[in-house]
Design an enzyme around this catalytic site. Sequence first.
Site, PDB file in Angstrom:
ATOM      1  N   TRP A 105       0.851  -1.189   0.000  1.00 54.66           N
ATOM      2  CA  TRP A 105       0.000   0.000   0.000  1.00 54.66           C
ATOM      3  C   TRP A 105       0.888   1.241   0.000  1.00 54.66           C
ATOM      4  O   TRP A 105       2.003   1.195   0.522  1.00 54.66           O
ATOM      5  CB  TRP A 105      -0.881  -0.020   1.265  1.00 54.66           C
ATOM      6  CG  TRP A 105      -2.135   0.766   1.130  1.00 54.66           C
ATOM      7  CD1 TRP A 105      -2.365   2.007   1.658  1.00 54.66           C
ATOM      8  CD2 TRP A 105      -3.314   0.391   0.437  1.00 54.66           C
ATOM      9  NE1 TRP A 105      -3.627   2.416   1.326  1.00 54.66           N
ATOM     10  CE2 TRP A 105      -4.229   1.442   0.569  1.00 54.66           C
ATOM     11  CE3 TRP A 105      -3.687  -0.724  -0.306  1.00 54.66           C
ATOM     12  CZ2 TRP A 105      -5.495   1.416   0.000  1.00 54.66           C
ATOM     13  CZ3 TRP A 105      -4.946  -0.756  -0.869  1.00 54.66           C
ATOM     14  CH2 TRP A 105      -5.839   0.303  -0.713  1.00 54.66           C
ATOM     15  N   ASP A 120      -0.420  11.443  -1.567  1.00 51.52           N
ATOM     16  CA  ASP A 120      -1.390  12.466  -1.163  1.00 51.52           C
ATOM     17  C   ASP A 120      -2.604  11.832  -0.471  1.00 51.52           C
ATOM     18  O   ASP A 120      -2.625  10.636  -0.192  1.00 51.52           O
ATOM     19  CB  ASP A 120      -1.795  13.340  -2.369  1.00 51.52           C
ATOM     20  CG  ASP A 120      -2.618  12.575  -3.407  1.00 51.52           C
ATOM     21  OD1 ASP A 120      -2.965  11.392  -3.191  1.00 51.52           O
ATOM     22  OD2 ASP A 120      -2.928  13.178  -4.456  1.00 51.52           O
ATOM     23  N   GLU A 137      -3.794   8.815  -1.872  1.00 55.61           N
ATOM     24  CA  GLU A 137      -2.807   7.740  -1.887  1.00 55.61           C
ATOM     25  C   GLU A 137      -2.196   7.599  -3.276  1.00 55.61           C
ATOM     26  O   GLU A 137      -1.931   6.497  -3.751  1.00 55.61           O
ATOM     27  CB  GLU A 137      -3.442   6.430  -1.391  1.00 55.61           C
ATOM     28  CG  GLU A 137      -4.415   6.716  -0.251  1.00 55.61           C
ATOM     29  CD  GLU A 137      -4.777   5.531   0.600  1.00 55.61           C
ATOM     30  OE1 GLU A 137      -4.240   5.466   1.705  1.00 55.61           O
ATOM     31  OE2 GLU A 137      -5.579   4.693   0.169  1.00 55.61           O
ATOM     32  N   GLU A 174     -18.615   6.024  -1.264  1.00 57.70           N
ATOM     33  CA  GLU A 174     -17.472   6.916  -1.513  1.00 57.70           C
ATOM     34  C   GLU A 174     -17.756   7.771  -2.744  1.00 57.70           C
ATOM     35  O   GLU A 174     -17.671   8.989  -2.728  1.00 57.70           O
ATOM     36  CB  GLU A 174     -16.243   6.041  -1.746  1.00 57.70           C
ATOM     37  CG  GLU A 174     -14.999   6.743  -2.190  1.00 57.70           C
ATOM     38  CD  GLU A 174     -13.928   5.734  -2.593  1.00 57.70           C
ATOM     39  OE1 GLU A 174     -14.001   5.171  -3.707  1.00 57.70           O
ATOM     40  OE2 GLU A 174     -13.010   5.508  -1.787  1.00 57.70           O
TER      41      GLU A 174
HETATM   42  C1  BGC Z   1      -8.952   7.181  -0.540  1.00 57.59           C
HETATM   43  C2  BGC Z   1      -8.332   7.633   0.750  1.00 57.59           C
HETATM   44  C3  BGC Z   1      -9.034   6.967   1.917  1.00 57.59           C
HETATM   45  C4  BGC Z   1      -9.122   5.449   1.735  1.00 57.59           C
HETATM   46  C5  BGC Z   1     -10.021   4.815   2.775  1.00 57.59           C
HETATM   47  C6  BGC Z   1      -8.901   5.675  -0.602  1.00 57.59           C
HETATM   48  O1  BGC Z   1      -9.404   5.284  -1.797  1.00 57.59           O
HETATM   49  O2  BGC Z   1      -8.250   7.709  -1.648  1.00 57.59           O
HETATM   50  O3  BGC Z   1      -8.453   9.005   0.872  1.00 57.59           O
HETATM   51  O4  BGC Z   1      -8.328   7.248   3.093  1.00 57.59           O
HETATM   52  O5  BGC Z   1      -9.663   5.177   0.483  1.00 57.59           O
HETATM   53  O6  BGC Z   1     -11.272   5.416   2.801  1.00 57.59           O
END
Ligand code: BGC
Length: 382
Positions: free
Chosen positions: A131, A183, A186, A340
């Site tokens: 990761w 960032d 990620e 999300e």
């Molecule tokens: C997002 C992150 C988030 C993670 C868990 C990722 O896809 O880009 O911002 O912390 O998911 O929610």
Amino acid sequence: MTTPSSSPFIALDSLHHRSQQVILDNQQPGGGYLACPVMPDYQYSWFRDGAFISYALTLDGRDFPIQHRVGFAAQWDSAGNFHEWCTRMVNQRAEALERTIRRAQNGEPLVLEDTLNARYQVQGMEGPNDWPEFQLDGPGLWLWSLAKYVEVCRISPLPTSWEAAITLTARYLSAVWRTPCYDAWEERGDAVHVSTLTAIYAGLNAAERLMPQLDFAQTRQTIKEYILTQGLTPTGELAKSIGVDMVDANLLMAALPEGGMLAPDDPLMVRTVARIERDLLAEQHGVHRHVEDTYYGGGAWVLLGLWLAWYKTQVGDPERARELLTWAEAHADAEGNLPEQCNHAMFAPSFYEGWVKLRGEIANPLLWTHAKYLLVLNALRK
Ligand code: BGC
């Protein structure tokens, strides 16, 4: 396809309750929050997600306390447990973090194993190493959230273990802030991201409020000057990363309430948000992350629609905030779960199936989206 509900099924006050419930049900016994309980890659706890979740619970617990056997509100107990969890994650790694601080101060390259991870398993072990672990916004956001919790819940004096974790996290951030890192999405671990810098700024500010004997004013000043001289686009908005002529919706981080680097109505922030709206707003479906996004086809994020709504409440535009809130509500599923993102307005639709094969359906429920929902409700009530 996730189907936006024209919602015959869920009353909006129950979306409030559902948001509380999704969050409280998915807190691990150790205090971390699962980012999403059903997506295997998200069954971990992140500092970043948890910071916003605990901030939302702090405010929601003040206004709508859920009765609990101990304490004032279940939301406050939950937020407090998360802050305990963060404290442990930091203090358990104190020696490694001290090594990182020394290396940064001596101008030596950092060693990944000695930095904080992005996501953690239930018991506090780091997640699998496949990761993008090195991310600096999360610890900054945690300090920002903790300061709010301490203020609202009037915690005084601070537990010694909290003081140790606050001091160490702030010294760590202050030592490594210039180092390229992944960032908030990620992505792009070889760049310095303006949103990350603003999260660090807010975190250092919070550390000083939590412990007035700490002084990071010089570092904060240097970060701000660096952004103002190197971190702008040619047209004068905050840039996604140093040297990039693009915005990113995560730049909303620059105007975090209480201690963010810019006031929400600062002309630079207003210009940045105007460009976010121009480049990234998906009519009816929320906000894209950035124009090059391909994750799940680069869909519009419900989370970001709510974040923009939260910002609109800060600049005195509750009507626009309500519209954005309504968009988000229309994406709740029949059980009241908020995802999300959604896949109705993708920037790069050909990537969508590949991600579904790799990780499964779009994360739903996402605890962080539910937290943003609570934050917008709270701000609109004022
Ligand atoms: C997002 C992150 C988030 C993670 C868990 C990722 O896809 O880009 O911002 O912390 O998911 O929610």
